[in-house]
Design a protein around this motif. Structure first.
Motif, PDB file in Angstrom:
ATOM      1  N   LEU A  50       3.038 -10.670  18.269  1.00 46.34           N
ATOM      2  CA  LEU A  50       3.144 -10.053  19.596  1.00 46.34           C
ATOM      3  C   LEU A  50       2.003 -10.519  20.496  1.00 46.34           C
ATOM      4  CD1 LEU A  50       5.165  -7.808  20.683  1.00 46.34           C
ATOM      5  CD2 LEU A  50       3.277  -6.212  20.343  1.00 46.34           C
ATOM      6  N   TRP A  51       0.790 -10.532  19.947  1.00 48.13           N
ATOM      7  CA  TRP A  51      -0.400 -10.949  20.706  1.00 48.13           C
ATOM      8  C   TRP A  51      -0.312 -12.420  21.107  1.00 48.13           C
ATOM      9  CZ3 TRP A  51      -5.104  -7.987  21.493  1.00 48.13           C
ATOM     10  CH2 TRP A  51      -6.127  -8.714  22.100  1.00 48.13           C
ATOM     11  N   LEU A  52       0.061 -13.282  20.139  1.00 51.45           N
ATOM     12  CA  LEU A  52       0.110 -14.714  20.411  1.00 51.45           C
ATOM     13  C   LEU A  52       1.188 -15.068  21.426  1.00 51.45           C
ATOM     14  CD1 LEU A  52      -0.387 -16.126  16.796  1.00 51.45           C
ATOM     15  CD2 LEU A  52      -2.090 -15.964  18.621  1.00 51.45           C
ATOM     16  N   GLY A  53       2.262 -14.294  21.460  1.00 51.86           N
ATOM     17  CA  GLY A  53       3.343 -14.580  22.392  1.00 51.86           C
ATOM     18  C   GLY A  53       3.172 -13.934  23.753  1.00 51.86           C
ATOM     19  N   PHE A  54       2.113 -13.149  23.932  1.00 55.66           N
ATOM     20  CA  PHE A  54       1.896 -12.447  25.191  1.00 55.66           C
ATOM     21  C   PHE A  54       1.278 -13.396  26.208  1.00 55.66           C
ATOM     22  CE2 PHE A  54      -0.268  -9.599  28.140  1.00 55.66           C
ATOM     23  CZ  PHE A  54       0.692  -8.610  28.338  1.00 55.66           C
ATOM     24  N   ASP A  55       1.854 -13.472  27.389  1.00 59.90           N
ATOM     25  CA  ASP A  55       1.386 -14.381  28.447  1.00 59.90           C
ATOM     26  C   ASP A  55       0.449 -13.624  29.380  1.00 59.90           C
ATOM     27  OD1 ASP A  55       0.979 -16.234  30.435  1.00 59.90           O
ATOM     28  OD2 ASP A  55       3.082 -16.851  30.561  1.00 59.90           O
ATOM     29  N   LEU A  56      -0.828 -14.009  29.375  1.00 62.42           N
ATOM     30  CA  LEU A  56      -1.817 -13.329  30.208  1.00 62.42           C
ATOM     31  C   LEU A  56      -1.624 -13.616  31.691  1.00 62.42           C
ATOM     32  CD1 LEU A  56      -5.065 -13.923  28.102  1.00 62.42           C
ATOM     33  CD2 LEU A  56      -3.570 -11.933  28.089  1.00 62.42           C
ATOM     34  N   ASN A  57      -0.878 -14.644  32.020  1.00 62.95           N
ATOM     35  CA  ASN A  57      -0.714 -15.035  33.415  1.00 62.95           C
ATOM     36  C   ASN A  57       0.466 -14.345  34.093  1.00 62.95           C
ATOM     37  OD1 ASN A  57      -2.873 -16.957  33.264  1.00 62.95           O
ATOM     38  ND2 ASN A  57      -1.484 -18.348  32.194  1.00 62.95           N
ATOM     39  N   ILE A  58       1.220 -13.576  33.329  1.00 64.04           N
ATOM     40  CA  ILE A  58       2.385 -12.887  33.872  1.00 64.04           C
ATOM     41  C   ILE A  58       2.033 -11.424  34.089  1.00 64.04           C
ATOM     42  CG2 ILE A  58       4.769 -12.185  33.468  1.00 64.04           C
ATOM     43  CD1 ILE A  58       5.161 -14.673  31.811  1.00 64.04           C
ATOM     44  N   GLY A  59       2.190 -10.933  35.280  1.00 62.32           N
ATOM     45  CA  GLY A  59       1.960  -9.529  35.553  1.00 62.32           C
ATOM     46  C   GLY A  59       3.154  -8.682  35.126  1.00 62.32           C
ATOM     47  N   GLY A  60       2.955  -7.393  35.011  1.00 57.52           N
ATOM     48  CA  GLY A  60       4.040  -6.499  34.644  1.00 57.52           C
ATOM     49  C   GLY A  60       4.267  -6.435  33.150  1.00 57.52           C
ATOM     50  N   PHE A  61       5.444  -5.951  32.773  1.00 60.15           N
ATOM     51  CA  PHE A  61       5.766  -5.690  31.370  1.00 60.15           C
ATOM     52  C   PHE A  61       6.513  -6.880  30.770  1.00 60.15           C
ATOM     53  CE2 PHE A  61       4.769  -1.624  33.015  1.00 60.15           C
ATOM     54  CZ  PHE A  61       4.389  -0.823  31.943  1.00 60.15           C
ATOM     55  N   GLN A  62       6.196  -7.162  29.511  1.00 61.02           N
ATOM     56  CA  GLN A  62       6.834  -8.246  28.772  1.00 61.02           C
ATOM     57  C   GLN A  62       7.547  -7.681  27.547  1.00 61.02           C
ATOM     58  OE1 GLN A  62       4.128 -11.648  28.190  1.00 61.02           O
ATOM     59  NE2 GLN A  62       2.826 -10.845  29.822  1.00 61.02           N
ATOM     60  N   TYR A  63       8.332  -8.546  26.885  1.00 61.19           N
ATOM     61  CA  TYR A  63       9.135  -8.149  25.717  1.00 61.19           C
ATOM     62  C   TYR A  63      10.070  -6.988  26.072  1.00 61.19           C
ATOM     63  CZ  TYR A  63       5.641 -10.805  23.030  1.00 61.19           C
ATOM     64  OH  TYR A  63       4.811 -11.779  22.546  1.00 61.19           O
ATOM     65  N   ARG A  64      10.671  -7.028  27.254  1.00 57.66           N
ATOM     66  CA  ARG A  64      11.514  -5.920  27.713  1.00 57.66           C
ATOM     67  C   ARG A  64      12.800  -5.813  26.892  1.00 57.66           C
ATOM     68  NH1 ARG A  64      10.527  -3.372  32.595  1.00 57.66           N
ATOM     69  NH2 ARG A  64      12.002  -1.890  31.674  1.00 57.66           N
ATOM     70  N   GLU A  65      13.160  -4.591  26.547  1.00 52.56           N
ATOM     71  CA  GLU A  65      14.425  -4.262  25.892  1.00 52.56           C
ATOM     72  C   GLU A  65      14.984  -3.032  26.591  1.00 52.56           C
ATOM     73  OE1 GLU A  65      14.057  -3.807  21.645  1.00 52.56           O
ATOM     74  OE2 GLU A  65      12.308  -5.126  21.572  1.00 52.56           O
ATOM     75  N   ASN A  66      16.297  -2.981  26.753  1.00 52.30           N
ATOM     76  CA  ASN A  66      16.890  -1.835  27.440  1.00 52.30           C
ATOM     77  C   ASN A  66      18.315  -1.621  26.951  1.00 52.30           C
ATOM     78  OD1 ASN A  66      17.427   0.267  29.105  1.00 52.30           O
ATOM     79  ND2 ASN A  66      17.181  -0.844  31.032  1.00 52.30           N
ATOM     80  N   VAL A  67      18.545  -0.478  26.319  1.00 46.09           N
ATOM     81  CA  VAL A  67      19.885  -0.091  25.877  1.00 46.09           C
ATOM     82  C   VAL A  67      20.130   1.325  26.368  1.00 46.09           C
ATOM     83  CG1 VAL A  67      21.413   0.313  23.918  1.00 46.09           C
ATOM     84  CG2 VAL A  67      19.739  -1.545  23.822  1.00 46.09           C
ATOM     85  N   ALA A  68      21.125   1.509  27.239  1.00 43.89           N
ATOM     86  CA  ALA A  68      21.416   2.837  27.780  1.00 43.89           C
ATOM     87  C   ALA A  68      21.960   3.736  26.679  1.00 43.89           C
ATOM     88  CB  ALA A  68      22.422   2.719  28.926  1.00 43.89           C
ATOM     89  N   LEU A  69      21.428   4.947  26.593  1.00 41.72           N
ATOM     90  CA  LEU A  69      21.870   5.907  25.586  1.00 41.72           C
ATOM     91  C   LEU A  69      22.626   7.071  26.204  1.00 41.72           C
ATOM     92  CD1 LEU A  69      18.687   6.004  23.320  1.00 41.72           C
ATOM     93  CD2 LEU A  69      20.767   4.689  22.981  1.00 41.72           C
ATOM     94  N   PHE A  70      22.057   7.684  27.239  1.00 41.85           N
ATOM     95  CA  PHE A  70      22.691   8.812  27.915  1.00 41.85           C
ATOM     96  C   PHE A  70      22.700   8.538  29.416  1.00 41.85           C
ATOM     97  CE2 PHE A  70      20.716  10.568  24.071  1.00 41.85           C
ATOM     98  CZ  PHE A  70      21.843  11.084  23.444  1.00 41.85           C
ATOM     99  N   GLY A  71      23.520   7.616  29.817  1.00 38.83           N
ATOM    100  CA  GLY A  71      23.612   7.272  31.227  1.00 38.83           C
ATOM    101  C   GLY A  71      22.301   6.699  31.738  1.00 38.83           C
TER     102      GLY A  71
END
Length: 516
Positions: A50-71
């Motif tokens: 996780l650390w090695l793949g993290f890009d320090l030059n990109i702002g915001g959140f990385q490794y995003r995942e999103n699965v709707a559960l209750f709307g």
């Protein structure tokens, strides 16, 4: 690859397998120890990926995942920024050490004990990785359950009282936070944390929302005067329970301030900063004085944790880059150093089965290698240059000085008192003439104990001499928070006006100089 989901689900599955594993009690205990160690080491490897793949030059959140559960009102939404990254690394680093520390000391219900720790690891990762507000709340509150069981089942003589007190304090503080979250979702129309961090709530409503979240995070830190559950919990918890409680669980309160209070309620944070500063200054002095008179080693270290967490809150509400970065470094350093100190207490407790300081004395004569490592962690706790403790405290004071000279002067008394009680503890335990005959029979560190303490010693020194490795990931998210606060009507000047005899605001210090 959904690495964050894997890091949450892997320990859950391993813990569930331990509970249903067939065989005799002894066979299940041995298998549970090996499986827990293997799982936590795998988690550490995933953390490195996780650390090695993290890009320090990109702002915001990385490794995003999103699965709707209750709307739109609850989703399996994950992602990390640099602040989440360093706290996840702290969690996965300490957890294998906790398993090793429990290898011989826990003899009953071993599979259940190991499963509780794996459940706790999954929930800690979930807290730091959740980008859905209600998912965060579920993970945040569910983390009480395994620690409640660890204290209540495998703790000391007063474990039932301590576990109930721990549970009730932390649960009651979070009820108001849930009500505030429901209001926020109703107004903003989203549970997405990154979106809410940039949403402008009504300044009049921010006051009440800030107080609701403060009720939860202040208990979790813990801040004075809602800190009384912590010494009892530490004293009664097994050694590994104390390590993970001080090392990671206390940091959830600071993480909550960073993730919710500061960016979501900037106007209220500025208006109520004097409350946080006042409570923090009281905590630094009061808990340090209380620590000076303790006769139980664990209780002394527990009170020192309250004082160190006060440094965190002072820095977070200093509203500048140096102070907030310093607070995060203090959290990381305290997680390492306090965990190591509790391990050091556990080492001698396993030999004499007492935590009373008066029962020891002259331990360095029979355990010289232990005494060296104990001294390193003691020096790190008091902020010796070259150790992790110095970097964070210096950065916090550097940033806080821009707000109030007198406040920093009071905070510095905590550093002096901290040196007094920690050095007094070390002198009474390690030096002097052996007066207890049982001390003469104590053996020095075993290979397993070396495996617990040496990695932490290396991390403490690494952070002390190369702090930028740990500061670089948090630089961008902290800058975004500072920019958000800067728009809240000149926060520096308003803090200056609120504090007595404040010094003139110092000129901004270049980021590179602060890091050095």
């Amino acid at each position: 690859m959904p690495i964050l989901s894997i890091m949450i689900l892997l320990p859950l599955l391993a813990g569930a397998a331990m509970l249903i594993w067939p065989g005799s009690e002894a066979a299940r205990a041995g298998a549970a120890r090996l499986a827990a160690l293997g799982t936590t080491l795998t988690m550490f490897v995933l953390g490195i990926i996780l650390w090695l793949g993290f890009d320090l030059n990109i702002g915001g959140f990385q490794y995003r995942e999103n699965v709707a559960l209750f709307g739109t009102f609850f989703s399996w939404s994950l992602g990390i920024d640099g602040i989440s990254l360093v706290l996840i690394m702290l969690s996965v680093f300490l957890m294998p050490i906790c398993i090793l520390a429990s290898w011989d000391s826990i003899k009953t219900r071993v599979p259940e004990y190991m499963a509780a720790f794996l459940l706790m690891e999954a929930l800690m990762i979930g807290v730091f990785a959740a980008t859905d507000m209600f998912l965060f709340y579920v993970m945040f509150e569910a983390g009480l359950i395994p620690m409640y069981l660890i204290i209540g089942i495998w703790g000391g003589a007063e474990r039932i009282y301590a576990s109930y007190k721990f549970f009730l304090y932390t649960l009651l503080g979070s009820v108001l936070m849930l009500l505030a979250m429901m209001y926020m979702v109703n107004v903003a129309g989203t549970t997405d944390i990154p979106s809410l961090m940039s949403y402008d709530f009504d300044p009049d409503v921010q006051f009440w929302l800030w107080l609701a979240f403060f009720a939860s995070f202040a208990v979790k830190m813990p801040m004075w005067p809602v800190h009384t559950w912590l010494p009892d919990a530490h004293v009664q918890a097994p050694t590994a329970g104390s390590v993970i409680l001080a090392g990671v669980l206390l940091k959830m309160g600071g993480y909550g301030f960073i993730r919710f209070s500061l960016p979501m309620f900037p106007d209220a944070s500025v208006d109520l900063a004097w409350v946080v500063w006042g409570l923090s200054m009281i905590a630094v002095v009061y808990t340090s004085l209380v620590a000076l008179v303790q006769e139980d080693m664990k209780k002394l270290i527990a009170y020192s944790s309250v004082a160190h967490m006060a440094f965190v809150t002072v820095g977070l509400f200093g509203f500048n880059q140096q102070a907030i970065e310093g607070s995060i470094v203090v959290m990381l350093s305290h997680g390492l150093v306090s965990g190591a100190l509790f391990l050091c207490v556990g080492v001698v407790y396993d030999r004499l089965h007492t935590r009373e300081i008066s029962k020891y004395g002259g331990v360095a004569n029979v355990m010289p290698k232990y005494a060296i490592l104990f001294m390193l962690f003691t020096m790190a706790s008091v902020g010796l240059p070259g150790t992790s403790g110095f970097v964070g405290e210096f950065m916090v004071m550097l940033g806080a000085f821009q707000a109030s000279t007198w406040a920093v002067f009071i905070i510095c008394t905590g550093i002096i008192l901290g040196a007094a009680y920690m050095l007094l503890l070390y002198r009474r335990v390690a030096f002097g003439v052996i007066t207890n005959e049982a001390v003469k029979t104590m053996k020095d560190l075993s290979p397993r104990e070396y495996a617990c303490l040496l990695p932490i010693a290396g991390a403490v020194l690494w952070m002390g001499v190369a702090p930028n490795v740990f500061i670089d990931p948090v630089r961008q998210p902290v800058a975004q928070i500072v920019a958000r606060l800067a728009a809240a009507d000149a926060p520096q000047q308003r803090i200056v006006d609120a504090l007595p005899a404040a010094a003139p605001t110092a000129e901004p210090i270049e980021q590179t100089e602060a890091a050095e």
